[in-house]
Design an enzyme around this catalytic site. Structure first.
Site, PDB file in Angstrom:
ATOM      1  N   ASN A 140       0.842  -1.187   0.000  1.00 34.12           N
ATOM      2  CA  ASN A 140       0.000   0.000   0.000  1.00 34.12           C
ATOM      3  C   ASN A 140       0.884   1.246   0.000  1.00 34.12           C
ATOM      4  O   ASN A 140       1.984   1.258   0.562  1.00 34.12           O
ATOM      5  CB  ASN A 140      -1.019   0.003   1.140  1.00 34.12           C
ATOM      6  CG  ASN A 140      -0.458  -0.183   2.524  1.00 34.12           C
ATOM      7  OD1 ASN A 140       0.540  -0.864   2.730  1.00 34.12           O
ATOM      8  ND2 ASN A 140      -1.115   0.406   3.507  1.00 34.12           N
TER       9      ASN A 140
ATOM     10  N   GLU B 125       0.465   5.469   0.437  1.00 30.78           N
ATOM     11  CA  GLU B 125      -0.367   6.619   0.784  1.00 30.78           C
ATOM     12  C   GLU B 125       0.241   7.906   0.234  1.00 30.78           C
ATOM     13  O   GLU B 125       1.375   7.909  -0.247  1.00 30.78           O
ATOM     14  CB  GLU B 125      -0.482   6.730   2.311  1.00 30.78           C
ATOM     15  CG  GLU B 125      -1.141   5.528   2.944  1.00 30.78           C
ATOM     16  CD  GLU B 125      -1.130   5.559   4.456  1.00 30.78           C
ATOM     17  OE1 GLU B 125      -1.842   4.733   5.042  1.00 30.78           O
ATOM     18  OE2 GLU B 125      -0.410   6.389   5.063  1.00 30.78           O
TER      19      GLU B 125
ATOM     20  N   CYS C 215      -3.969   0.521  -2.654  1.00 26.22           N
ATOM     21  CA  CYS C 215      -3.922  -0.685  -1.826  1.00 26.22           C
ATOM     22  C   CYS C 215      -2.867  -1.646  -2.358  1.00 26.22           C
ATOM     23  O   CYS C 215      -2.534  -1.641  -3.547  1.00 26.22           O
ATOM     24  CB  CYS C 215      -5.277  -1.370  -1.828  1.00 26.22           C
ATOM     25  SG  CYS C 215      -6.597  -0.438  -1.051  1.00 26.22           S
TER      26      CYS C 215
ATOM     27  N   GLU D 290      -3.126  -4.857  -2.821  1.00 25.63           N
ATOM     28  CA  GLU D 290      -3.694  -5.773  -3.808  1.00 25.63           C
ATOM     29  C   GLU D 290      -3.756  -5.119  -5.183  1.00 25.63           C
ATOM     30  O   GLU D 290      -3.441  -5.751  -6.192  1.00 25.63           O
ATOM     31  CB  GLU D 290      -5.103  -6.208  -3.391  1.00 25.63           C
ATOM     32  CG  GLU D 290      -5.161  -6.926  -2.056  1.00 25.63           C
ATOM     33  CD  GLU D 290      -5.402  -5.991  -0.868  1.00 25.63           C
ATOM     34  OE1 GLU D 290      -6.018  -6.453   0.105  1.00 25.63           O
ATOM     35  OE2 GLU D 290      -4.981  -4.807  -0.912  1.00 25.63           O
TER      36      GLU D 290
ATOM     37  N   CYS E 116     -10.143  -4.794   1.032  1.00 25.42           N
ATOM     38  CA  CYS E 116     -11.275  -3.864   1.109  1.00 25.42           C
ATOM     39  C   CYS E 116     -12.265  -4.206  -0.009  1.00 25.42           C
ATOM     40  O   CYS E 116     -11.982  -5.026  -0.878  1.00 25.42           O
ATOM     41  CB  CYS E 116     -10.786  -2.421   0.984  1.00 25.42           C
ATOM     42  SG  CYS E 116     -10.209  -1.968  -0.674  1.00 25.42           S
TER      43      CYS E 116
ATOM     44  N   CYS F 147     -10.888  -3.711  -3.539  1.00 30.81           N
ATOM     45  CA  CYS F 147      -9.896  -4.722  -3.920  1.00 30.81           C
ATOM     46  C   CYS F 147     -10.535  -6.086  -4.126  1.00 30.81           C
ATOM     47  O   CYS F 147     -10.078  -6.863  -4.965  1.00 30.81           O
ATOM     48  CB  CYS F 147      -8.781  -4.787  -2.884  1.00 30.81           C
ATOM     49  SG  CYS F 147      -7.645  -3.388  -3.023  1.00 30.81           S
TER      50      CYS F 147
END
Length: 139
Positions: free
Chosen positions: A46, A48, A57, A59, A90, A93
């Site tokens: 991930n 940010e 993310c 994935e 999530c 994903c």
């Protein structure tokens, strides 16, 4: 639990990705590693940015790497995060994984110690919407 034994190499790839995550805002590290139907490995972490929570993310990063590598079918995906709770993909994903899955695709949810839970795509995202829905609509 899946009948497949834990793939140590894939688990370690996901763990390495998790440890390289760029998470200065949430401090929540996640890694993912994919084994494709053709036996290739891809990983992601991930990432940010200052417009938190806009980010990528793990994935999604692994899937993008897989597609860039010319692959489109996930056989297994390992998702790893720190903490006591399961770190599952999530909602977004789950749909991304679904796009590149088959009935045999397995999602392995991991902690730093190893696989905690393995799920089929249908268990992770029951009654999902996928490419075949669009094909049916077009006919």
């Amino acid at each position: 639990m899946s009948n497949r034994a834990q793939n140590t190499e894939l688990f370690e790839l996901a763990k390495t990705a998790m440890n390289k995550a760029y998470v200065p805002y949430s401090r929540f590290h996640v890694g993912a590693a994919i084994l494709t139907a053709d036996g290739q490995f891809y990983s992601g972490c991930n990432v940010e940015n200052a417009a938190f929570p806009e980010g990528t993310c793990a994935e999604a990063g692994a899937i993008a790497s897989m597609v860039l590598g010319g692959e489109t079918l996930i056989k297994d995906i390992y998702v790893i995060g720190k903490g006591e709770e399961l770190v599952t993909p999530c909602g977004g994903c789950r749909q991304k994984i679904r796009e590149f899955s088959s009935a045999d695709t397995m999602i392995h949810i991991c902690g730093e110690e190893g696989v905690r839970k393995s799920l089929t795509m249908n268990e992770l995202l029951p009654f999902s919407f996928g490419p075949e829905n669009l094909e049916q609509a077009a006919s």
